[in-house]
Design an enzyme around this catalytic site. Sequence first.
Site, PDB file in Angstrom:
ATOM      1  N   ASP A 161      -3.445   3.461   8.002  1.00  0.00           N
ATOM      2  CA  ASP A 161      -2.306   3.728   6.926  1.00  0.00           C
ATOM      3  C   ASP A 161      -1.901   5.103   7.427  1.00  0.00           C
ATOM      4  O   ASP A 161      -1.376   5.632   6.154  1.00  0.00           O
ATOM      5  CB  ASP A 161      -2.420   3.156   5.620  1.00  0.00           C
ATOM      6  CG  ASP A 161      -2.535   1.865   5.621  1.00  0.00           C
ATOM      7  OD1 ASP A 161      -2.197   0.966   6.322  1.00  0.00           O
ATOM      8  OD2 ASP A 161      -2.507   1.114   4.340  1.00  0.00           O
TER       9      ASP A 161
ATOM     10  N   ASP B 196      -6.650  -6.698   2.095  1.00  0.00           N
ATOM     11  CA  ASP B 196      -7.078  -6.869   3.797  1.00  0.00           C
ATOM     12  C   ASP B 196      -8.382  -6.477   4.255  1.00  0.00           C
ATOM     13  O   ASP B 196      -8.609  -6.724   5.606  1.00  0.00           O
ATOM     14  CB  ASP B 196      -5.580  -6.799   4.438  1.00  0.00           C
ATOM     15  CG  ASP B 196      -5.533  -5.343   4.814  1.00  0.00           C
ATOM     16  OD1 ASP B 196      -6.311  -4.681   5.067  1.00  0.00           O
ATOM     17  OD2 ASP B 196      -4.311  -5.117   5.260  1.00  0.00           O
TER      18      ASP B 196
ATOM     19  N   HIS C 112       4.205   1.400   4.321  1.00  0.00           N
ATOM     20  CA  HIS C 112       2.790   0.972   3.842  1.00  0.00           C
ATOM     21  C   HIS C 112       1.735   1.523   4.954  1.00  0.00           C
ATOM     22  O   HIS C 112       0.471   1.437   4.588  1.00  0.00           O
ATOM     23  CB  HIS C 112       2.732  -0.554   3.356  1.00  0.00           C
ATOM     24  CG  HIS C 112       2.477  -1.344   4.305  1.00  0.00           C
ATOM     25  ND1 HIS C 112       1.821  -2.795   4.340  1.00  0.00           N
ATOM     26  CD2 HIS C 112       2.835  -1.554   5.746  1.00  0.00           C
ATOM     27  CE1 HIS C 112       1.620  -3.410   5.561  1.00  0.00           C
ATOM     28  NE2 HIS C 112       2.485  -2.670   6.243  1.00  0.00           N
TER      29      HIS C 112
ATOM     30  N   GLU D 169      -1.987  -5.243  -1.856  1.00  0.00           N
ATOM     31  CA  GLU D 169      -1.432  -6.060  -0.640  1.00  0.00           C
ATOM     32  C   GLU D 169      -2.047  -7.506  -1.042  1.00  0.00           C
ATOM     33  O   GLU D 169      -1.942  -8.233  -0.135  1.00  0.00           O
ATOM     34  CB  GLU D 169      -1.990  -5.672   0.691  1.00  0.00           C
ATOM     35  CG  GLU D 169      -1.499  -4.286   1.192  1.00  0.00           C
ATOM     36  CD  GLU D 169      -0.088  -4.329   1.662  1.00  0.00           C
ATOM     37  OE1 GLU D 169       0.552  -5.255   1.775  1.00  0.00           O
ATOM     38  OE2 GLU D 169       0.360  -3.149   1.923  1.00  0.00           O
TER      39      GLU D 169
ATOM     40  N   ASP E 153      -7.329  -1.690  -0.515  1.00  0.00           N
ATOM     41  CA  ASP E 153      -6.345  -2.762   0.512  1.00  0.00           C
ATOM     42  C   ASP E 153      -7.117  -4.140   0.500  1.00  0.00           C
ATOM     43  O   ASP E 153      -8.214  -4.048   1.273  1.00  0.00           O
ATOM     44  CB  ASP E 153      -6.061  -2.268   1.832  1.00  0.00           C
ATOM     45  CG  ASP E 153      -5.005  -3.153   2.436  1.00  0.00           C
ATOM     46  OD1 ASP E 153      -4.863  -4.547   2.146  1.00  0.00           O
ATOM     47  OD2 ASP E 153      -4.036  -2.590   2.896  1.00  0.00           O
TER      48      ASP E 153
ATOM     49  N   HIS F  86      -6.962  -1.357   8.033  1.00  0.00           N
ATOM     50  CA  HIS F  86      -6.093  -0.428   8.725  1.00  0.00           C
ATOM     51  C   HIS F  86      -6.157   1.054   8.262  1.00  0.00           C
ATOM     52  O   HIS F  86      -6.747   1.313   6.992  1.00  0.00           O
ATOM     53  CB  HIS F  86      -4.340  -0.842   8.590  1.00  0.00           C
ATOM     54  CG  HIS F  86      -4.246  -2.516   8.530  1.00  0.00           C
ATOM     55  ND1 HIS F  86      -4.333  -3.242   7.795  1.00  0.00           N
ATOM     56  CD2 HIS F  86      -3.952  -3.144   9.685  1.00  0.00           C
ATOM     57  CE1 HIS F  86      -4.176  -4.388   8.140  1.00  0.00           C
ATOM     58  NE2 HIS F  86      -4.008  -4.318   9.329  1.00  0.00           N
TER      59      HIS F  86
ATOM     60  N   ASP G 135      -9.863  -0.536   3.793  1.00  0.00           N
ATOM     61  CA  ASP G 135      -8.646  -1.178   4.655  1.00  0.00           C
ATOM     62  C   ASP G 135      -9.230  -1.588   6.030  1.00  0.00           C
ATOM     63  O   ASP G 135      -9.985  -1.283   6.543  1.00  0.00           O
ATOM     64  CB  ASP G 135      -7.519  -0.099   4.705  1.00  0.00           C
ATOM     65  CG  ASP G 135      -6.146  -0.564   4.533  1.00  0.00           C
ATOM     66  OD1 ASP G 135      -6.015  -1.530   5.245  1.00  0.00           O
ATOM     67  OD2 ASP G 135      -5.377   0.015   4.151  1.00  0.00           O
TER      68      ASP G 135
ATOM     69  N   HIS H  98       0.872  -1.148  -0.057  1.00  0.00           N
ATOM     70  CA  HIS H  98       0.114   0.020   0.081  1.00  0.00           C
ATOM     71  C   HIS H  98       0.718   1.320  -0.209  1.00  0.00           C
ATOM     72  O   HIS H  98       0.162   2.287  -0.281  1.00  0.00           O
ATOM     73  CB  HIS H  98      -1.033   0.020   1.153  1.00  0.00           C
ATOM     74  CG  HIS H  98      -2.473   0.558   0.941  1.00  0.00           C
ATOM     75  ND1 HIS H  98      -3.392   0.336   1.601  1.00  0.00           N
ATOM     76  CD2 HIS H  98      -2.708   1.315  -0.208  1.00  0.00           C
ATOM     77  CE1 HIS H  98      -4.570   0.913   1.165  1.00  0.00           C
ATOM     78  NE2 HIS H  98      -4.199   1.598  -0.146  1.00  0.00           N
TER      79      HIS H  98
END
Length: 313
Positions: A132, A236, A145, A279, A234, A130, A128, A100
């Site tokens: 980031d 994830d 990332h 990712e 992302d 996350h 995401d 990312h």
Amino acid sequence: DQLGVVAVGFSGGQCKPGVDAAPSALISSGLLTQLREDLGYKLYHDDTVHSYKELLPASDPDYRGMKNPLAVSAVTRKLCDQVYTHAKEGRCVLTLGGDHSIAIGTIAGTAKAIRERLHREMAVIWVDAHTDINTPETSESGNVHGMPVAFLTGLAKESREDVFGWLKEENMISLKKLVYIGLRDVDRGEKLILREHGIKAFSMHDIDRHGIGRVMEMALGHIGNDTPIHLSFDVDALDPMWAPSTGTPVRGGLTLREGDFIAECVHETGCLVAMDLVEVNPTLEPGIDDIGAHQTVRSGCSLVRCALGESLL
Ligand code: DIR
Ligand code: MN
Ligand code: MN
């Protein structure tokens, strides 16, 4: 419609090798053919998976705690130019990552092109697990990332040209035009940043409470009608059930259908100017054989097709 495609085989924003193999895996599974033949796009693609080897420095010591600072900066700077060149021509730009950190380049490139072409400030939807948004100082990992949003919004500043100092005002986005969806693993320092700046964020909790339909109404409502949108996805964000082959899987994520729905809603606005898919790491295979990798690649392809209009009847 015209679609610029950039394939970025880069993994230097984090420590696990293999995420650089994602573009080839996505393309081998037929993604670009589907976009061309089923969705009718005219593709602008150099048929290259860029590894940017010529840009990688012989020595790249940590700087302000960041790992591979020179490499990530040089690669994203080059990527910024590539994406800018497509976006300046009025093409929607699809970037296949890579980790990312590459969003530093893609968003910097689209933000600049949209300013010049439409005299508008674009919005970013960041899907995401996350946020980031670590600065080099708040990051516990040193992995870039986990920092792209901080550099792209000016929360993290650096004057050294060779360590993201090349990012200028024209490359940046406003914290007011940023929306997160799918969050469930946010660092303590990042939570403080979200709160301090009142950043719009929809966690998995919000999705459970309101449903993905209402969350998308609220997310798009926050951005406002006909604002150009850069979608940074992302993989994830999806539950590991749908996307196990990724560097930092977090349980309790989006179903594939919820992910596809997010992408479809963005498509429906007619305002999508760029998308990143990042990712996917086909070498991390939690299942037997390469079932996990295969599933993850399939999910990634589905997200891209939905963002580009697959489900329109
Ligand atoms: C963590 C993990 N917040 C970090 N970030 C990840 O390293 O800063 N982002 N995995 O996708
Ligand atoms: Mn991410
Ligand atoms: Mn993530």
